[in-house]
Design a protein around this motif. Structure first.
Motif, short mmCIF file in Angstrom:
data_model
loop_
_atom_site.label_atom_id
_atom_site.label_comp_id
_atom_site.label_asym_id
_atom_site.label_seq_id
_atom_site.Cartn_x
_atom_site.Cartn_y
_atom_site.Cartn_z
N ALA A 2 -21.69 9.73 -2.90
CA ALA A 2 -22.32 8.56 -3.49
C ALA A 2 -23.65 8.90 -4.15
O ALA A 2 -24.36 9.78 -3.71
CB ALA A 2 -22.56 7.50 -2.42
N ILE A 3 -23.94 8.16 -5.20
CA ILE A 3 -25.24 8.22 -5.88
C ILE A 3 -25.87 6.85 -5.74
O ILE A 3 -25.23 5.84 -5.97
CB ILE A 3 -25.08 8.54 -7.37
CG1 ILE A 3 -24.46 9.91 -7.59
CG2 ILE A 3 -26.41 8.41 -8.11
CD1 ILE A 3 -25.38 11.07 -7.31
N TYR A 4 -27.14 6.81 -5.36
CA TYR A 4 -27.88 5.56 -5.26
C TYR A 4 -29.06 5.60 -6.22
O TYR A 4 -29.81 6.57 -6.23
CB TYR A 4 -28.40 5.34 -3.84
CG TYR A 4 -27.28 5.20 -2.85
CD1 TYR A 4 -26.62 4.00 -2.67
CD2 TYR A 4 -26.86 6.30 -2.11
CE1 TYR A 4 -25.55 3.89 -1.78
CE2 TYR A 4 -25.80 6.21 -1.22
CZ TYR A 4 -25.16 5.00 -1.06
OH TYR A 4 -24.12 4.90 -0.19
N VAL A 5 -29.20 4.57 -7.02
CA VAL A 5 -30.34 4.43 -7.91
C VAL A 5 -31.22 3.39 -7.23
O VAL A 5 -30.85 2.22 -7.12
CB VAL A 5 -29.93 4.00 -9.32
CG1 VAL A 5 -31.15 3.88 -10.22
CG2 VAL A 5 -28.92 4.98 -9.90
N LYS A 50 -33.08 9.49 -16.64
CA LYS A 50 -33.35 10.66 -15.80
C LYS A 50 -32.12 11.55 -15.76
O LYS A 50 -31.00 11.07 -15.63
CB LYS A 50 -33.71 10.20 -14.39
CG LYS A 50 -34.22 11.32 -13.52
CD LYS A 50 -34.99 10.77 -12.35
CE LYS A 50 -35.73 11.89 -11.66
NZ LYS A 50 -36.53 11.41 -10.58
N SER A 51 -32.34 12.85 -15.89
CA SER A 51 -31.29 13.84 -15.78
C SER A 51 -31.71 14.82 -14.70
O SER A 51 -32.84 15.30 -14.71
CB SER A 51 -31.11 14.56 -17.12
OG SER A 51 -30.08 15.50 -17.03
N GLU A 52 -30.80 15.08 -13.78
CA GLU A 52 -31.15 15.91 -12.64
C GLU A 52 -29.94 16.74 -12.22
O GLU A 52 -28.82 16.25 -12.22
CB GLU A 52 -31.55 14.97 -11.50
CG GLU A 52 -32.24 15.62 -10.34
CD GLU A 52 -32.80 14.57 -9.38
OE1 GLU A 52 -32.54 14.73 -8.18
OE2 GLU A 52 -33.47 13.63 -9.82
N SER A 53 -30.17 18.01 -11.89
CA SER A 53 -29.10 18.85 -11.34
C SER A 53 -29.13 18.72 -9.82
O SER A 53 -30.19 18.83 -9.21
CB SER A 53 -29.31 20.31 -11.72
OG SER A 53 -29.09 20.49 -13.09
N ILE A 54 -27.96 18.46 -9.24
CA ILE A 54 -27.88 18.35 -7.79
C ILE A 54 -26.76 19.24 -7.28
O ILE A 54 -25.78 19.48 -7.98
CB ILE A 54 -27.67 16.89 -7.31
CG1 ILE A 54 -26.41 16.30 -7.91
CG2 ILE A 54 -28.88 16.03 -7.64
CD1 ILE A 54 -26.07 14.93 -7.36
N SER A 55 -26.93 19.75 -6.08
CA SER A 55 -25.90 20.57 -5.43
C SER A 55 -25.16 19.70 -4.43
O SER A 55 -25.78 19.04 -3.61
CB SER A 55 -26.54 21.76 -4.72
OG SER A 55 -27.14 22.61 -5.65
N ILE A 56 -23.85 19.71 -4.55
CA ILE A 56 -23.05 18.92 -3.63
C ILE A 56 -22.23 19.85 -2.74
O ILE A 56 -21.79 20.92 -3.15
CB ILE A 56 -22.13 17.93 -4.36
CG1 ILE A 56 -21.20 18.65 -5.35
CG2 ILE A 56 -22.94 16.88 -5.09
CD1 ILE A 56 -20.15 17.75 -5.94
N HIS A 60 -24.09 17.46 2.00
CA HIS A 60 -24.87 16.61 1.09
C HIS A 60 -23.90 15.72 0.32
O HIS A 60 -23.38 16.11 -0.71
CB HIS A 60 -25.69 17.47 0.13
CG HIS A 60 -26.64 18.37 0.85
ND1 HIS A 60 -26.35 19.69 1.11
CD2 HIS A 60 -27.85 18.14 1.38
CE1 HIS A 60 -27.36 20.23 1.76
NE2 HIS A 60 -28.29 19.31 1.94
N THR A 61 -23.68 14.51 0.84
CA THR A 61 -22.68 13.63 0.24
C THR A 61 -23.27 12.39 -0.39
O THR A 61 -22.55 11.59 -0.96
CB THR A 61 -21.63 13.22 1.29
OG1 THR A 61 -22.29 12.56 2.37
CG2 THR A 61 -20.86 14.42 1.79
N SER A 62 -24.58 12.19 -0.28
CA SER A 62 -25.20 11.06 -0.97
C SER A 62 -26.58 11.48 -1.48
O SER A 62 -27.23 12.33 -0.89
CB SER A 62 -25.32 9.84 -0.06
OG SER A 62 -26.22 10.07 0.97
N PHE A 63 -26.96 10.89 -2.61
CA PHE A 63 -28.20 11.25 -3.26
C PHE A 63 -28.86 9.98 -3.79
O PHE A 63 -28.18 9.07 -4.23
CB PHE A 63 -27.93 12.20 -4.44
CG PHE A 63 -27.26 13.47 -4.01
CD1 PHE A 63 -28.01 14.57 -3.64
CD2 PHE A 63 -25.89 13.56 -3.96
CE1 PHE A 63 -27.40 15.74 -3.21
CE2 PHE A 63 -25.26 14.71 -3.54
CZ PHE A 63 -26.03 15.81 -3.17
N THR A 64 -30.17 9.93 -3.75
CA THR A 64 -30.93 8.80 -4.28
C THR A 64 -31.76 9.27 -5.46
O THR A 64 -32.44 10.30 -5.38
CB THR A 64 -31.85 8.19 -3.19
OG1 THR A 64 -31.03 7.74 -2.11
CG2 THR A 64 -32.64 7.02 -3.75
#
Length: 70
Positions: A2-5, A50-56, A60-64
């Motif tokens: 999941a992604i949370y804004v 916003k542009s961001e690189s994230i490692s999944i 790490h299953t959710s990001f804000t």
């Protein structure tokens, strides 16, 4: 996963060419994603994109992501 804004409904989240719109709580889910690093782009009218690189991975299953007003 999941992604949370943070507190932002109706933001557009794009990962690997797939776009989704956040719900009333600011979240959206992306299914069938493989582990690794992905680029996440978030846009919403009236806010700085916003542009961001994230490692999944399995841990790490959710990001804000936090957007700021223009």
């Amino acid at each position: 996963w999941a992604i949370y804004v943070q507190n932002k409904s109706k933001a557009t989240v794009t990962i690997n060419g797939v776009s989704k719109t956040t719900g009333s709580a600011g979240g959206c889910n992306f299914n069938n994603m493989t582990g690794g690093t992905v680029n996440v782009e978030v846009t919403k009218t009236g806010y700085v994109s916003k542009s961001e690189s994230i490692s999944i991975d399995n841990e790490h299953t959710s990001f804000t992501i936090v957007l700021t007003k223009e």
